[in-house]
Design an enzyme around this catalytic site. Structure first.
Site, PDB file in Angstrom:
ATOM      1  N   HIS A 112      39.527  22.484 -47.946  1.00  0.00           N
ATOM      2  CA  HIS A 112      39.884  21.820 -46.561  1.00  0.00           C
ATOM      3  C   HIS A 112      39.060  20.466 -46.284  1.00  0.00           C
ATOM      4  O   HIS A 112      38.801  20.103 -45.128  1.00  0.00           O
ATOM      5  CB  HIS A 112      39.368  23.092 -45.333  1.00  0.00           C
ATOM      6  CG  HIS A 112      40.263  24.196 -45.247  1.00  0.00           C
ATOM      7  ND1 HIS A 112      39.986  25.169 -46.068  1.00  0.00           N
ATOM      8  CD2 HIS A 112      41.308  24.699 -44.654  1.00  0.00           C
ATOM      9  CE1 HIS A 112      41.037  26.224 -46.100  1.00  0.00           C
ATOM     10  NE2 HIS A 112      41.849  25.728 -44.809  1.00  0.00           N
ATOM     11  N   GLU A 141      55.236  23.542 -46.783  1.00  0.00           N
ATOM     12  CA  GLU A 141      54.888  22.289 -46.756  1.00  0.00           C
ATOM     13  C   GLU A 141      56.263  21.402 -47.523  1.00  0.00           C
ATOM     14  O   GLU A 141      56.587  20.405 -47.095  1.00  0.00           O
ATOM     15  CB  GLU A 141      53.729  21.797 -47.316  1.00  0.00           C
ATOM     16  CG  GLU A 141      52.422  21.986 -46.371  1.00  0.00           C
ATOM     17  CD  GLU A 141      51.972  23.646 -46.525  1.00  0.00           C
ATOM     18  OE1 GLU A 141      51.005  23.926 -46.023  1.00  0.00           O
ATOM     19  OE2 GLU A 141      52.681  24.369 -47.570  1.00  0.00           O
TER      20      GLU A 141
END
Length: 668
Positions: free
Chosen positions: A474, A407
């Site tokens: 998540h 990322e």
């Protein structure tokens, strides 16, 4: 600089096809940063400058690499690559003003030393976190490759910087995508005071390229002709056959990390050995031995440089000190953007939130040919939520790019694309994973325009939120991490219509934007949405319900919780404001409603402490206190990570307590 010729090391110089003027040009280019540095050290001792990061002993690398590249090719230097700036012929008075915090410097006094970039000279300065600039180079190189302009870019780091994860991520991305980047490592044996044996175990850092399937070279960083000739040859080849190359320059810095650090940690015999390899003095001796430089020429060159330094120093010293201007400071945080109001046609379709986002993204790709989408599994697979399904067939893999799991490097690459004139949308597979790219978002993207007027034309899509049994990693809705950071914009739609229009605006806007998309709403919320392209303005809340008893302020999933409660409480008269964007935020709508109702409850899915509800509450108390009939109430989820089991997740969510808290406020 008075280093007797008898103490120099006999460096083997091979001029190849270089003519006298070119050789003397390389000499001048090395001599200028050396003489500037020596002047700066004097000024530092006199208290006329506050800090200095010396590159004495490493001039051949900065000069050689810069001269090997075309002036239209980007270079990303470090603190001690003064030779990059002077070889690109930046006016010295602007450099001196930059170091003194004057207005004519490149950051208007907002940052110091080499923490700046300049599009005019195709230089992109570092930030103190070092690593992100390697990923930025990837993005610049990707833009070059997509434009097919046969350009390379070069990025510098030190041997210490190669220990950072960003280094490995950037090299991996560059290798996978065959990006034309020259990764230049200045290996001077120490990361500040930590020697290389405590930094890495491989014999040479060039060996690391093997693991990435990348070409590498070891170059004598004190030999200007070796640096210039080898980098010129490599750059010429990379322009024809794009690929990354790792260059390890063996060198030594004769001063400390900064002047306050000193060099006591370096054994004296090592200092003495490297002093004999002084790149400037050795090359000067070589030119004299070859009859290319006479004593008179040397005096003439040094006199001219000294005169230039003194003249430009006087200009910088005589410049007025900066007068603080709050309006100017605030107005430079974001790049100027005038909202373009695109009105939709009359044809509509009843679609889900996920479809609206996909349609909006597709139409933006059609409208902006320079827009690139990046993310994990977004190409043929279409992303884990299938938002980009079919995009590869329409736009190709060059513009719809699967990324490695890195990322930080991809956020930085998105910034590089923006620097090189393109737009980028990055999909975080889950908003939770943004923590792995946090540094370049809050320290690079957010601060670039304020620091040196460089826009960060980047949208980061953030699938977020609980209610789907995804557990602690998540399910977060972490918008408060970014509403705190000046320079970022934060968008958080609750409905398909808003999502499509706001996404189009986000992509048009040249500023960095975090675009939150609630996963639980993707396939559960339907709405009539125009088929055509359209935009919606930022900073305008949507008034979903009107009433007189209380103001409910929310966004995202919280809006739907509030609607459910109001559906059950038919006798309750409430204003329901859907914020839609959190930065900028519609304070005008909030204050107007609160002044009308006298009571306010703010609902967020995030846990209460430190969330945006706290700031909204404080703003209401400061601006609407005399209109309030009760304390402002904040409602959020439990102060725990988000649990997995349904019964625990249900207990966690603010949805469970909102109705009771609302009724209690009404009874106050």
């Amino acid at each position: 600089m008075q280093n007797p010729t008898s103490t120099l090391q006999n460096i083997e110089y091979d001029p190849k096809d270089l003519q006298k003027d070119e050789l003397l040009g390389l000499y001048r280019d090395m001599l200028k940063p050396r003489m500037i540095e020596e002047k700066m050290l004097i000024l530092l001792r006199q208290g006329k400058i506050s800090k200095w990061f010396s590159g004495i002993g490493q001039e051949a690398i900065a000069v050689g690499v810069t001269r090997a590249l075309k002036k239209s090719e980007y270079i990303l230097p470090m603190h001690r690559n003064l030779g990059v700036f002077t070889s690109r012929e930046i006016p010295l008075n602007r450099l001196f003003a930059q170091w003194q915090g004057k207005a004519s410097g490149f950051t208007k006094g907002r940052d110091r030393s080499f923490h700046f970039g300049t599009q005019e000279y195709k230089i992109v300065g570092m930030i103190s976190h070092l690593g992100p600039q390697l990923g930025v180079a990837d993005g610049i190189a990707l833009a070059n490759k997509l434009k097919d302009n046969n350009k390379v870019c070069a990025v510098f780091t030190g041997e210490g910087g190669t220990s950072e994860g960003d280094f490995h991520e950037a090299l991996n991305v560059a290798a996978v995508w065959d990006l034309p980047v020259l990764f230049c490592i200045e290996n001077n044996g120490y990361g500040l005071s930590t020697p290389t044996e405590e930094q890495y175990r491989c014999k040479d850092l060039a060996e690391r390229a093997i693991g990435y399937g990348m070409e590498s070279h070891i170059i004598d960083g004190n030999n200007i002709l070796e640096v210039y000739n080898k980098v010129s040859k490599i750059a010429k080849n990379v322009r024809k056959r794009p690929r990354p190359v790792l260059l390890e320059f063996k060198t030594f810095r004769m001063r400390g990390h900064e002047e306050a650090s000193g060099t006591k940690y370096v054994p004296q015999e090592l200092m003495d050995a490297w002093a004999k390899k002084d790149p400037v003095m050795n090359f000067q001796s070589y030119l004299k031995d070859e009859g290319l430089l006479t004593e008179a020429m040397e005096v003439e060159i040094k006199t001219a440089i000294a005169h230039e330094i003194n003249e430009h120093l006087n200009t910088a010293f005589n410049e007025d000190e900066i007068i603080p201007n709050k309006h100017l400071e605030l107005s430079d945080v974001y790049a100027d953007y005038e909202f373009e109001d695109f009105q939709p046609g009359t044809e509509i379709e009843n679609i889900r939130l996920v479809d609206a986002i996909s349609n909006g993204l597709r139409q933006s790709m059609e409208r902006h040919e320079n827009l690139v989408i990046m993310g994990q599994d977004i190409a043929e697979y279409g992303g884990v939520f299938k938002i980009t399904e079919g995009f590869v067939d329409q736009f190709g893999k060059e513009r719809v790019r699967n990324t490695p799991i890195c990322e930080s490097a991809i956020v930085s690459a998105a910034m590089g694309l923006s620097i090189n004139g393109m737009k980028a949308v990055m999909e975080m597979q889950f908003a939770d994973f943004v923590s792995s790219g946090f540094n370049p978002i809050v320290n690079y993207l957010a601060k670039s325009h304020y620091r040196w007027a460089q826009k960060a034309d980047v949208v980061i899509r953030m699938p977020c939120g609980a209610g789907v049994g995804a557990g602690p990693f998540h399910s977060q809705t972490n918008e408060a991490w970014f509403t705190k950071t000046p320079g970022l914009k934060v968008v958080y739609p609750a409905f398909p219509y808003d999502a499509k229009g706001l996404l189009a605006t986000a992509i048009n806007d040249p500023n960095p934007i975090l675009f939150f998309e609630h996963k639980a709403l993707y396939r559960s919320i339907y709405q009539d949405v125009p088929k055509d392209y359209y935009t919606l303005p930022f900073g305008k809340a949507s008034l979903l319900k009107e009433g007189n008893d209380v103001t409910i302020v929310s966004y995202g999933q919280g809006v739907h919780w509030a609607l459910d409660v109001l559906k059950d409480q038919t006798d309750l008269s409430a204003d329901l404001l859907d914020l839609r964007t959190l930065q900028p935020i519609d304070t005008e709508a909030i204050y107007a409603s609160v002044k009308k109702t006298g009571k306010c409850i703010i609902l967020q899915e995030d846990s209460v402490f430190g969330g945006i509800a706290s700031d909204i509450s404080a703003m209401i108390m400061e601006n609407c206190f005399e209109y309030l009939d009760a304390p402002v109430k904040r409602v959020g989820s439990l102060e725990t990570p988000i649990p997995f089991a349904k019964q625990l997740e249900d207990q966690y969510l603010a949805k469970q307590v909102f109705a009771a808290e609302l009724i209690a406020l009404l009874r106050y």
